[in-house]
Design a protein around this motif. Structure first.
Motif, short mmCIF file in Angstrom:
data_model
loop_
_atom_site.label_atom_id
_atom_site.label_comp_id
_atom_site.label_asym_id
_atom_site.label_seq_id
_atom_site.Cartn_x
_atom_site.Cartn_y
_atom_site.Cartn_z
N PHE A 155 0.85 -1.19 0.00
CA PHE A 155 0.00 0.00 0.00
C PHE A 155 0.89 1.24 0.00
N HIS A 156 0.50 2.24 -0.79
CA HIS A 156 1.21 3.52 -0.82
C HIS A 156 0.29 4.60 -0.25
N PHE A 157 0.78 5.29 0.79
CA PHE A 157 0.00 6.33 1.45
C PHE A 157 0.51 7.73 1.12
N GLY A 158 1.57 7.81 0.41
CA GLY A 158 2.15 9.10 0.05
C GLY A 158 3.34 8.87 -0.86
N GLN A 159 3.97 9.95 -1.25
CA GLN A 159 5.09 9.84 -2.17
C GLN A 159 6.22 9.01 -1.57
N ASN A 160 6.38 9.08 -0.26
CA ASN A 160 7.46 8.34 0.41
C ASN A 160 6.94 7.60 1.64
N HIS A 161 5.82 6.93 1.49
CA HIS A 161 5.27 6.17 2.61
C HIS A 161 4.54 4.93 2.09
N SER A 162 5.05 3.76 2.45
CA SER A 162 4.42 2.50 2.03
C SER A 162 4.24 1.59 3.23
N LYS A 163 3.30 0.68 3.09
CA LYS A 163 3.11 -0.39 4.07
C LYS A 163 3.05 -1.72 3.32
N LEU A 164 3.65 -2.73 3.93
CA LEU A 164 3.63 -4.08 3.37
C LEU A 164 2.91 -4.99 4.36
N VAL A 165 1.98 -5.80 3.85
CA VAL A 165 1.24 -6.75 4.68
C VAL A 165 1.58 -8.16 4.23
N TRP A 166 2.06 -8.96 5.16
CA TRP A 166 2.42 -10.37 4.88
C TRP A 166 1.48 -11.24 5.69
N THR A 167 0.70 -12.08 5.00
CA THR A 167 -0.30 -12.93 5.66
C THR A 167 -0.01 -14.39 5.32
N PHE A 168 -0.02 -15.25 6.35
CA PHE A 168 0.31 -16.66 6.12
C PHE A 168 -0.24 -17.50 7.26
N PRO A 169 -0.44 -18.80 7.04
CA PRO A 169 -0.91 -19.68 8.13
C PRO A 169 0.21 -19.95 9.13
N HIS A 170 -0.16 -19.97 10.40
CA HIS A 170 0.83 -20.22 11.44
C HIS A 170 1.44 -21.61 11.29
N SER A 171 0.70 -22.54 10.67
CA SER A 171 1.24 -23.89 10.45
C SER A 171 2.42 -23.90 9.49
N LEU A 172 2.61 -22.79 8.78
CA LEU A 172 3.72 -22.68 7.84
C LEU A 172 5.02 -22.31 8.56
N LEU A 173 4.93 -21.37 9.49
CA LEU A 173 6.12 -20.83 10.15
C LEU A 173 5.83 -20.58 11.62
N ASP A 174 6.84 -20.77 12.46
CA ASP A 174 6.70 -20.39 13.85
C ASP A 174 7.32 -19.01 14.08
N GLY A 175 7.13 -18.49 15.29
CA GLY A 175 7.56 -17.13 15.59
C GLY A 175 9.04 -16.88 15.40
N ALA A 176 9.86 -17.91 15.59
CA ALA A 176 11.31 -17.74 15.43
C ALA A 176 11.71 -17.51 13.98
#
Length: 304
Positions: free
Chosen positions: A125-146
């Protein structure tokens, strides 16, 4: 060599409590990276994520439903990761932020189909000329917190490496696909009779009930509550643990048991304690995957 292998018991439980009961929002991880001084280049980030997935089989591991024969998992060939992009630069900031929150709720509610060839989503997502956000979504069964932080760190270093004129030194997390597969196969070959007997005896006579567990909850229920201990509070906690002859983790677990007892109104509560689970096979400490396991902890108080 077949790449199909067993799920860990905790992976199996996560999948059963989401996909198999049509609650896809359960056990979904959603990480938001806010870059208030940088506009991400989506094409470069796509390459970085594609390279990351190629380097780490965990990001290409999907669930295979064999019908009556049960479920397994397998590693798929590397593929190109497609990243949707939303440019809201011209939209008033409050409106854009409101849209973003609605996206996050809808994204969680949709969940992740763990049987897809690319079992995760990345959105920019771009909120301005120099401001972005990235969202990463995945199942917890794929990866643990470490695995979360090392993979995010690596993908941004790969992004930097792929950006023109910006050198980067990418040192990937261990990507040996045989490590996690060996871990899963080793667990499957173990007898759990002794462990089940131990906890059955330890929890015999437990007087509690399901307490805080709510089987039917809204997918948008997520909220955050954070509190940081002061330096003096942290020192006091460490000193208390030392006097008691236990680890700081034990003190924190006792505190959590007290919170649950007060909230539920029960003197006797049982909750899960997540363990690292990376000691079964050599090389697991630095490998991406879902190695964690969970064991029950009973906390008994004389009064709530």
């Amino acid at each position: 060599m077949s790449r199909t292998f067993e799920l860990t018991p905790l992976q199996r439980t996560m999948y059963a409590n989401s996909a198999l009961v049509e609650r896809p929002w359960q056990y979904v991880e959603q990480l938001v990276v806010d870059l208030p001084s940088e506009r991400l280049h989506t094409n470069v980030m796509q390459r970085a994520w594609s390279d990351l997935a190629k380097a780490h089989p965990a990001l290409r591991t999907i669930i295979v439903d064999n019908g009556g024969q049960g479920i397994e998992q397998k590693i798929t060939p590397s593929t190109h990761v497609i990243i949707p992009e939303h440019d809201w630069e011209t939209i008033p900031r409050p409106t854009a932020e409101a849209r973003f929150e609605r996206f996050l709720n809808a994204d969680r509610e949709a969940g992740i189909d763990a049987t897809n060839d690319v079992p995760f989503r990345v959105t920019i997502f771009h909120f301005g000329q120099n401001h972005s956000k990235l969202v990463w979504t995945f199942p917890h069964s794929l990866l643990d917190g470490a695995s979360f932080a090392p993979l995010l760190d690596e993908v941004f270093r790969r992004y930097q490496e792929n950006s023109p004129g910006i050198p980067a030194d990418v040192k990937p997390v261990s990507s040996n696909e045989h490590i996690f597969k060996s871990h899963c196969n080793a667990l499957a070959a173990m007898s759990h009779d002794a462990g089940e007997a131990h906890f059955a005896e330890a929890l015999q006579g437990w007087s509690g009930n399901e307490g805080l567990v709510q089987a039917n909850v809204e997918p948008t229920r997520k909220s955050e509550l954070s509190h940081e201990l002061t330096e003096s509070q942290s020192a006091a906690l460490l000193a208390f643990a030392k006097r008691a002859g236990v680890s700081p983790t034990t003190v924190i677990l006792a505190g959590w048991g007290t919170v649950l007892a007060r909230v539920s109104g029960q003197n006797d509560v049982v909750f899960g304690n997540t363990r690292n689970g990376r000691r079964l096979v050599k090389g697991a400490q630095n490998t991406a995957g879902c190695f964690i396991t969970s064991v029950p902890v009973e906390s008994v108080r004389s009064s709530v």
